[in-house]
Write an enzyme that holds these catalytic residues in place. Structure first.
Site, PDB file in Angstrom:
ATOM      1  N   GLY A  93      -0.375  -2.101   2.273  1.00  0.00           N
ATOM      2  CA  GLY A  93      -1.676  -2.419   2.864  1.00  0.00           C
ATOM      3  C   GLY A  93      -2.680  -1.318   2.569  1.00  0.00           C
ATOM      4  N   VAL A 152      -6.497  14.104  -5.560  1.00  0.00           N
ATOM      5  CA  VAL A 152      -5.368  14.281  -6.485  1.00  0.00           C
ATOM      6  C   VAL A 152      -5.897  14.576  -7.890  1.00  0.00           C
ATOM      7  CG1 VAL A 152      -3.479  13.048  -7.654  1.00  0.00           C
ATOM      8  CG2 VAL A 152      -3.716  12.889  -5.162  1.00  0.00           C
ATOM      9  N   ARG A 199       1.839  -5.638  -2.733  1.00  0.00           N
ATOM     10  CA  ARG A 199       3.212  -5.553  -2.213  1.00  0.00           C
ATOM     11  C   ARG A 199       4.054  -6.256  -3.278  1.00  0.00           C
ATOM     12  NH1 ARG A 199       2.342  -3.867   3.080  1.00  0.00           N
ATOM     13  NH2 ARG A 199       0.601  -4.762   4.216  1.00  0.00           N
ATOM     14  N   ASP A 245       5.460   3.080   4.939  1.00  0.00           N
ATOM     15  CA  ASP A 245       6.925   3.172   4.868  1.00  0.00           C
ATOM     16  C   ASP A 245       7.514   2.332   3.740  1.00  0.00           C
ATOM     17  OD1 ASP A 245       6.297   0.836   6.228  1.00  0.00           O
ATOM     18  OD2 ASP A 245       8.070   0.918   7.514  1.00  0.00           O
ATOM     19  N   THR A 261       6.211   1.755   0.852  1.00  0.00           N
ATOM     20  CA  THR A 261       5.967   2.521  -0.377  1.00  0.00           C
ATOM     21  C   THR A 261       6.999   3.639  -0.502  1.00  0.00           C
ATOM     22  OG1 THR A 261       3.626   2.066  -0.082  1.00  0.00           O
ATOM     23  CG2 THR A 261       4.191   3.863  -1.581  1.00  0.00           C
ATOM     24  N   THR A 287      -1.845   4.579   5.546  1.00  0.00           N
ATOM     25  CA  THR A 287      -1.667   3.327   6.293  1.00  0.00           C
ATOM     26  C   THR A 287      -2.458   3.420   7.585  1.00  0.00           C
ATOM     27  OG1 THR A 287      -0.121   1.999   7.621  1.00  0.00           O
ATOM     28  CG2 THR A 287       0.560   4.241   7.173  1.00  0.00           C
ATOM     29  N   ASP A 296      -1.618   2.170  10.267  1.00  0.00           N
ATOM     30  CA  ASP A 296      -0.725   2.009  11.424  1.00  0.00           C
ATOM     31  C   ASP A 296      -0.366   3.319  12.138  1.00  0.00           C
ATOM     32  OD1 ASP A 296      -0.772  -0.613  10.656  1.00  0.00           O
ATOM     33  OD2 ASP A 296       1.273  -0.666   9.891  1.00  0.00           O
ATOM     34  N   ASP A 337       2.236   5.073  11.713  1.00  0.00           N
ATOM     35  CA  ASP A 337       3.622   4.891  12.161  1.00  0.00           C
ATOM     36  C   ASP A 337       4.610   5.743  11.375  1.00  0.00           C
ATOM     37  OD1 ASP A 337       3.292   3.545   9.797  1.00  0.00           O
ATOM     38  OD2 ASP A 337       4.334   1.727  10.411  1.00  0.00           O
ATOM     39  N   MET A 374      -4.109  -4.523  14.851  1.00  0.00           N
ATOM     40  CA  MET A 374      -2.971  -4.388  13.931  1.00  0.00           C
ATOM     41  C   MET A 374      -2.069  -3.227  14.324  1.00  0.00           C
ATOM     42  SD  MET A 374      -4.213  -5.166  10.075  1.00  0.00           S
ATOM     43  CE  MET A 374      -4.142  -6.844   9.434  1.00  0.00           C
ATOM     44  N   ARG A 412       1.474  -3.463  12.985  1.00  0.00           N
ATOM     45  CA  ARG A 412       2.820  -3.976  12.684  1.00  0.00           C
ATOM     46  C   ARG A 412       3.763  -3.769  13.868  1.00  0.00           C
ATOM     47  NH1 ARG A 412       4.702  -5.382   7.395  1.00  0.00           N
ATOM     48  NH2 ARG A 412       2.980  -4.243   6.494  1.00  0.00           N
ATOM     49  N   LYS A 457     -14.090  -6.058  40.111  1.00  0.00           N
ATOM     50  CA  LYS A 457     -14.249  -6.000  38.654  1.00  0.00           C
ATOM     51  C   LYS A 457     -14.450  -7.416  38.124  1.00  0.00           C
ATOM     52  CE  LYS A 457     -12.345  -2.730  35.913  1.00  0.00           C
ATOM     53  NZ  LYS A 457     -13.446  -2.398  35.039  1.00  0.00           N
ATOM     54  N   ARG A 484     -10.399 -15.297  27.005  1.00  0.00           N
ATOM     55  CA  ARG A 484     -10.636 -15.635  25.602  1.00  0.00           C
ATOM     56  C   ARG A 484      -9.807 -14.666  24.757  1.00  0.00           C
ATOM     57  NH1 ARG A 484     -12.702 -19.281  27.776  1.00  0.00           N
ATOM     58  NH2 ARG A 484     -14.699 -20.310  27.363  1.00  0.00           N
ATOM     59  N   HIS A 536      -7.688  -8.216   9.521  1.00  0.00           N
ATOM     60  CA  HIS A 536      -7.917  -7.317   8.386  1.00  0.00           C
ATOM     61  C   HIS A 536      -9.254  -6.591   8.425  1.00  0.00           C
ATOM     62  CE1 HIS A 536      -4.462  -9.585   7.011  1.00  0.00           C
ATOM     63  NE2 HIS A 536      -4.246  -8.597   6.157  1.00  0.00           N
ATOM     64  N   GLN A 594      -9.930  -4.486  10.354  1.00  0.00           N
ATOM     65  CA  GLN A 594      -9.573  -3.094  10.663  1.00  0.00           C
ATOM     66  C   GLN A 594      -9.188  -2.288   9.432  1.00  0.00           C
ATOM     67  OE1 GLN A 594      -6.798  -3.407  14.407  1.00  0.00           O
ATOM     68  NE2 GLN A 594      -6.976  -5.382  13.375  1.00  0.00           N
ATOM     69  N   ARG A 595      -8.917  -2.968   8.324  1.00  0.00           N
ATOM     70  CA  ARG A 595      -8.496  -2.227   7.121  1.00  0.00           C
ATOM     71  C   ARG A 595      -9.685  -1.851   6.249  1.00  0.00           C
ATOM     72  NH1 ARG A 595      -3.154  -4.896   5.751  1.00  0.00           N
ATOM     73  NH2 ARG A 595      -3.929  -5.273   3.666  1.00  0.00           N
TER      74      ARG A 595
HETATM   75  O1  F6P Z   1       0.628  -1.836   7.372  1.00  0.00           O
HETATM   76  C1  F6P Z   1      -0.719  -2.125   7.477  1.00  0.00           C
HETATM   77  C2  F6P Z   1      -0.932  -3.499   8.025  1.00  0.00           C
HETATM   78  O2  F6P Z   1      -2.323  -3.748   8.106  1.00  0.00           O
HETATM   79  C3  F6P Z   1      -0.248  -3.801   9.360  1.00  0.00           C
HETATM   80  O3  F6P Z   1      -0.964  -3.283  10.443  1.00  0.00           O
HETATM   81  C4  F6P Z   1      -0.181  -5.300   9.310  1.00  0.00           C
HETATM   82  O4  F6P Z   1       0.856  -5.784  10.126  1.00  0.00           O
HETATM   83  C5  F6P Z   1       0.096  -5.576   7.862  1.00  0.00           C
HETATM   84  O5  F6P Z   1      -0.382  -4.464   7.134  1.00  0.00           O
HETATM   85  C6  F6P Z   1      -0.556  -6.828   7.319  1.00  0.00           C
HETATM   86  O6  F6P Z   1      -0.178  -6.973   5.984  1.00  0.00           O
HETATM   87  P1  F6P Z   1      -0.861  -7.985   4.949  1.00  0.00           P
HETATM   88  O7  F6P Z   1      -2.211  -7.418   4.592  1.00  0.00           O
HETATM   89  O8  F6P Z   1       0.062  -7.996   3.800  1.00  0.00           O
HETATM   90  O9  F6P Z   1      -1.005  -9.278   5.665  1.00  0.00           O
END
Ligand code: F6P
Length: 329
Positions: free
Chosen positions: A10, A22, A78, A109, A111, A132, A134, A136, A176, A178, A220, A253, A259, A261-262
């Protein structure tokens, strides 16, 4: 020395500044850098940056301006083919044919599992950078992209707060991560959410509903709940259903940030972290290290063997969970 660099898994905001670092650090140390496009799959396809112009060695100017952009200009993927032994052998052959002596994979992880597998077939050096959202991976306090993902999630929750307040509703916002609750906890803290459902702690629906009744009785009118996609109680839609069935006192709701977030321009923290880790990866190659990830723990440089980076679940500091409990009133 000839170093191959690539991004895999990801994408994460900060991968571009990492590649930039690099290339610049390697260039200054007298190494050549080959940019491999599309991660492990690109290595299998010999898909090298600049190949179409007959110039596969990246120079200091190849990465001009890359520091501020999200995504990855080297692209990512991937790869199913690389997961096979035949794929790993082919990758090793391609590295030998292209006279690549060392690799710097930037990813998570998956990778690094790949890096361990490749080492069974290739004796070049491999030093990874943790890229990543995550957060993690063990062996680094923060991974490249996490800070930006949290910033993006917080901006979204802030906006949803407005409509939640206007309509006196409760929102379950899925983030997100994972199998990790890092993004959820940091987002909940920064966005003043009332609660977070994360895989690191049990999600007790009865307890949550009781707490919601307390909040309602206290006056609240709107509530924000952040749900980690990997929560053991289910995703936000499932938890919403369970809350309704258990007598949730608010109209609800659900919003899945996904995505979103990426993407986006990397936050300054990620740009600096990515640059530092990229340089440390190149330094590590100069020190003859291999099979490790460059990380930063308490501001100090670390090199952690790949298997240790994903050996177990990275714990969320108890202090952060306590903070959330104290503030969520
Ligand atoms: O590892 C990054 C991540 O965005 C996770 O948070 C999420 O579960 C996963 O990748 C989603 O993967 P893809 O973009 O392959 O759907």
């Amino acid at each position: 020395m000839r170093i191959g660099v690539f991004c895999s898994g990801g994408d994460a905001p900060g991968m571009n500044p990492c590649v930039r670092a690099v290339v610049r650090a390697a260039g200054q140390a007298g190494h050549e850098v080959v940019g491999i496009r599309r991660g492990w799959q690109g290595l299998l396809d010999e898909d090298f940056f600049g190949k179409e112009h007959g110039q596969t060695v990246m120079n200091l100017r190849s990465v001009s301006g890359w520091g501020r952009y999200g995504g990855t200009f080297l692209h990512s993927s991937r790869s199913d083919e690389f997961r096979t032994v035949a794929g790993q052998q082919k990758a090793a052959e391609n590295l030998r044919r292209n006279q690549i002596d060392a690799l710097i994979p930037i990813g998570g992880d998956g990778t690094f599992h790949g890096a361990v597998d490749l080492a069974n077939h290739w004796d070049g050096q491999i030093i990874g950078c943790p890229g990543t959202i995550d957060n993690d991976l063990l062996g680094t306090d923060f991974t490249i992209g996490f800070a930006t993902a949290v910033r993006t999630a917080v901006e979204a929750v802030d906006k949803v707060h407005d409509t939640a307040a206007s309509h006196e509703r409760m929102f379950l916002i899925e983030v997100m991560g994972r199998h990790s609750g890092y993004i959820a906890v940091y987002t909940a803290l920064a966005a003043s959410a009332e609660t977070a459902c994360i895989p690191e702690t049990p999600t007790d629906i009865g307890e949550i509903v009781a707490h919601l009744h307390t909040l309602k009785a206290r006056g609240k009118t709107s509530v924000m709940m952040i749900v980690a996609e990997g929560d053991e109680g289910g995703d936000a839609a499932i938890i919403n259903r369970k809350l309704i069935d258990a007598g949730c006192p608010y109209a609800t709701r659900v919003l899945v940030l996904g995505h979103l977030q990426r993407g986006g321009s990397p936050a300054p923290f990620d740009r600096i972290l990515a640059s530092q880790l990229g340089i440390w990866a190149v330094d590590g190659i100069g020190q003859n290290l291999t099979g490790v990830m460059a990380g930063c723990v308490n501001g100090e440089r670390t090199y952690t063997p790949f298997p240790e980076t994903f050996a177990h679940h990275k714990p969320i500091p108890a202090m952060m969970l306590k903070l959330l409990d104290t503030l969520a009133m």
